[in-house]
Design an enzyme around this catalytic site. Structure first.
Site, PDB file in Angstrom:
ATOM      1  N   ARG A 198      40.143  37.136  36.805  1.00  0.00           N
ATOM      2  CA  ARG A 198      40.320  37.463  35.386  1.00  0.00           C
ATOM      3  C   ARG A 198      41.612  36.859  34.829  1.00  0.00           C
ATOM      4  O   ARG A 198      42.647  36.878  35.492  1.00  0.00           O
ATOM      5  CB  ARG A 198      40.354  38.985  35.256  1.00  0.00           C
ATOM      6  CG  ARG A 198      40.598  39.486  33.864  1.00  0.00           C
ATOM      7  CD  ARG A 198      40.169  40.898  33.724  1.00  0.00           C
ATOM      8  NE  ARG A 198      41.084  41.860  34.343  1.00  0.00           N
ATOM      9  CZ  ARG A 198      40.935  43.171  34.221  1.00  0.00           C
ATOM     10  NH1 ARG A 198      39.929  43.667  33.545  1.00  0.00           N
ATOM     11  NH2 ARG A 198      41.789  43.988  34.802  1.00  0.00           N
ATOM     12  N   ARG A 232      44.945  49.567  43.729  1.00  0.00           N
ATOM     13  CA  ARG A 232      44.228  50.210  42.621  1.00  0.00           C
ATOM     14  C   ARG A 232      42.901  50.785  43.120  1.00  0.00           C
ATOM     15  O   ARG A 232      42.480  51.855  42.677  1.00  0.00           O
ATOM     16  CB  ARG A 232      43.994  49.202  41.491  1.00  0.00           C
ATOM     17  CG  ARG A 232      45.294  48.815  40.797  1.00  0.00           C
ATOM     18  CD  ARG A 232      45.127  47.610  39.911  1.00  0.00           C
ATOM     19  NE  ARG A 232      44.286  47.845  38.756  1.00  0.00           N
ATOM     20  CZ  ARG A 232      43.734  46.875  38.020  1.00  0.00           C
ATOM     21  NH1 ARG A 232      43.925  45.616  38.335  1.00  0.00           N
ATOM     22  NH2 ARG A 232      43.002  47.166  36.983  1.00  0.00           N
ATOM     23  N   ARG A 238      46.979  39.101  34.861  1.00  0.00           N
ATOM     24  CA  ARG A 238      47.704  40.370  34.737  1.00  0.00           C
ATOM     25  C   ARG A 238      48.398  40.638  36.064  1.00  0.00           C
ATOM     26  O   ARG A 238      47.832  40.396  37.119  1.00  0.00           O
ATOM     27  CB  ARG A 238      46.697  41.502  34.480  1.00  0.00           C
ATOM     28  CG  ARG A 238      46.552  41.896  33.039  1.00  0.00           C
ATOM     29  CD  ARG A 238      45.392  42.832  32.804  1.00  0.00           C
ATOM     30  NE  ARG A 238      45.421  44.077  33.579  1.00  0.00           N
ATOM     31  CZ  ARG A 238      44.544  45.062  33.413  1.00  0.00           C
ATOM     32  NH1 ARG A 238      43.599  44.978  32.501  1.00  0.00           N
ATOM     33  NH2 ARG A 238      44.611  46.151  34.145  1.00  0.00           N
ATOM     34  N   ARG A 245      41.796  60.003  34.778  1.00  0.00           N
ATOM     35  CA  ARG A 245      41.760  59.337  36.085  1.00  0.00           C
ATOM     36  C   ARG A 245      42.158  60.274  37.216  1.00  0.00           C
ATOM     37  O   ARG A 245      42.128  59.860  38.375  1.00  0.00           O
ATOM     38  CB  ARG A 245      42.733  58.169  36.071  1.00  0.00           C
ATOM     39  CG  ARG A 245      42.112  56.797  35.785  1.00  0.00           C
ATOM     40  CD  ARG A 245      43.257  55.827  35.683  1.00  0.00           C
ATOM     41  NE  ARG A 245      42.957  54.479  36.034  1.00  0.00           N
ATOM     42  CZ  ARG A 245      42.709  53.513  35.146  1.00  0.00           C
ATOM     43  NH1 ARG A 245      42.641  53.796  33.867  1.00  0.00           N
ATOM     44  NH2 ARG A 245      42.514  52.278  35.550  1.00  0.00           N
ATOM     45  N   LYS A 265      34.712  48.519  32.407  1.00  0.00           N
ATOM     46  CA  LYS A 265      34.886  49.654  31.481  1.00  0.00           C
ATOM     47  C   LYS A 265      35.395  49.194  30.114  1.00  0.00           C
ATOM     48  O   LYS A 265      34.851  49.577  29.092  1.00  0.00           O
ATOM     49  CB  LYS A 265      35.959  50.645  31.989  1.00  0.00           C
ATOM     50  CG  LYS A 265      35.672  51.369  33.238  1.00  0.00           C
ATOM     51  CD  LYS A 265      36.775  52.401  33.504  1.00  0.00           C
ATOM     52  CE  LYS A 265      38.155  51.810  33.734  1.00  0.00           C
ATOM     53  NZ  LYS A 265      38.288  51.010  34.955  1.00  0.00           N
TER      54      LYS A 265
HETATM   55  P1  AMP Z   1      43.235  49.793  33.119  1.00  0.00           P
HETATM   56  O1  AMP Z   1      43.491  48.780  32.076  1.00  0.00           O
HETATM   57  O2  AMP Z   1      42.404  50.967  32.623  1.00  0.00           O
HETATM   58  O3  AMP Z   1      42.697  49.206  34.404  1.00  0.00           O
HETATM   59  O4  AMP Z   1      44.669  50.439  33.493  1.00  0.00           O
HETATM   60  C1  AMP Z   1      45.710  49.634  34.006  1.00  0.00           C
HETATM   61  C2  AMP Z   1      46.785  50.501  34.643  1.00  0.00           C
HETATM   62  O5  AMP Z   1      47.340  51.386  33.651  1.00  0.00           O
HETATM   63  C3  AMP Z   1      46.334  51.414  35.772  1.00  0.00           C
HETATM   64  O6  AMP Z   1      46.268  50.751  37.017  1.00  0.00           O
HETATM   65  C4  AMP Z   1      47.419  52.482  35.728  1.00  0.00           C
HETATM   66  O7  AMP Z   1      48.630  52.016  36.310  1.00  0.00           O
HETATM   67  C5  AMP Z   1      47.667  52.640  34.228  1.00  0.00           C
HETATM   68  N1  AMP Z   1      46.759  53.667  33.650  1.00  0.00           N
HETATM   69  C6  AMP Z   1      45.770  53.468  32.738  1.00  0.00           C
HETATM   70  N2  AMP Z   1      45.141  54.621  32.454  1.00  0.00           N
HETATM   71  C7  AMP Z   1      45.742  55.570  33.199  1.00  0.00           C
HETATM   72  C8  AMP Z   1      45.538  56.972  33.382  1.00  0.00           C
HETATM   73  N3  AMP Z   1      44.562  57.633  32.723  1.00  0.00           N
HETATM   74  N4  AMP Z   1      46.360  57.626  34.241  1.00  0.00           N
HETATM   75  C9  AMP Z   1      47.346  56.995  34.891  1.00  0.00           C
HETATM   76  N5  AMP Z   1      47.577  55.685  34.803  1.00  0.00           N
HETATM   77  C10 AMP Z   1      46.796  54.972  33.962  1.00  0.00           C
END
Ligand code: AMP
Length: 208
Positions: free
Chosen positions: A122, A166, A155, A83, A8
């Protein structure tokens, strides 16, 4: 939209640059708050490190604030938001107030095992944020960033047990949001397998 590891973030950055939209990644904004040590960052870090979602009101608040910025007035691309169904409802209300409904929702689809392989390998540069992958895009020097020479690190939420969390959270909380958008006819599904360039071409073809 897409499971963790679907690509994404990579595709959203490329598409936003291509169409001149502002790119709003809730994950990037939360990681930035953690780096800066703000209250928001401290609140978010525990959930993120465990692979759990940050509370809806926190995330909705940062998206609302970001959407009000001048660079988001002529189009925006949301990456990693909404989400949950509650976030989707809040977004709907926000966009109704702006008289600016969503034009489309893109789902990047990647088989589960492939997404896990991508996440587990990654690496991210601690200094400049550039990405590498131990198998698909290995750096010239082990653990060294090709772009700036900084140190590449994993990360915290890309560790194997956290990846599992996740994925579970995605199935429970986010898959229903995808189905909601499919039901209202906004969803475009993109095959997310293959190279970054292959997927980018499919994304571009889909938006026209
Ligand atoms: P990402 O980089 O999009 O994979 O997001 C990394 C982490 O940030 C996720 O596993 C959540 O802990 C938090 N996060 C990102 N976007 C959201 C969202 N829309 N709602 C809740 N937590 C989020």
């Amino acid at each position: 939209m897409g499971t963790p590891g679907a690509g994404k973030g990579t595709q959203a950055k490329l598409l936003a640059a291509r169409v001149g939209a502002c790119h709003i990644s809730t994950g990037d904004m939360l990681r930035d708050a953690i780096r800066r040590g703000t209250r928001l960052g401290r609140e978010a870090q525990r959930s993120m490190d465990q692979g759990l979602l940050v509370p809806d009101d926190v995330v909705i608040g940062i998206v609302e604030e970001r959407l009000g910025a001048p660079d988001c007035q002529s189009g925006f691309l949301l990456d990693g938001f909404p989400r949950t169904l509650a976030q989707a409802r809040a977004l709907d209300e926000l966009l109704t107030r702006r008289a600016e409904p969503l034009t489309s929702v893109m789902l990047i689809a990647v088989p589960h095992d492939e997404a896990v392989r991508r996440l587990a390998g990654r690496r991210v540069c601690e200094k400049c944020g550039a990405m590498a992958h131990v198998v698909f895009d290995p750096p010239a020097r082990p653990d060294g960033c090709d772009r700036c020479g900084g140190r590449l690190a994993q990360r915290d939420d890309d560790r194997e047990d956290t990846i599992r969390h996740r994925m579970d959270v995605y199935a429970r909380e986010t898959a229903p949001v995808v189905e909601h958008y499919r039901g209202v006819g906004l969803l475009r599904e993109i095959d997310g397998t293959g190279s970054r360039e292959d997927v980018s071409r499919r994304v571009a073809a889909s938006v026209g």
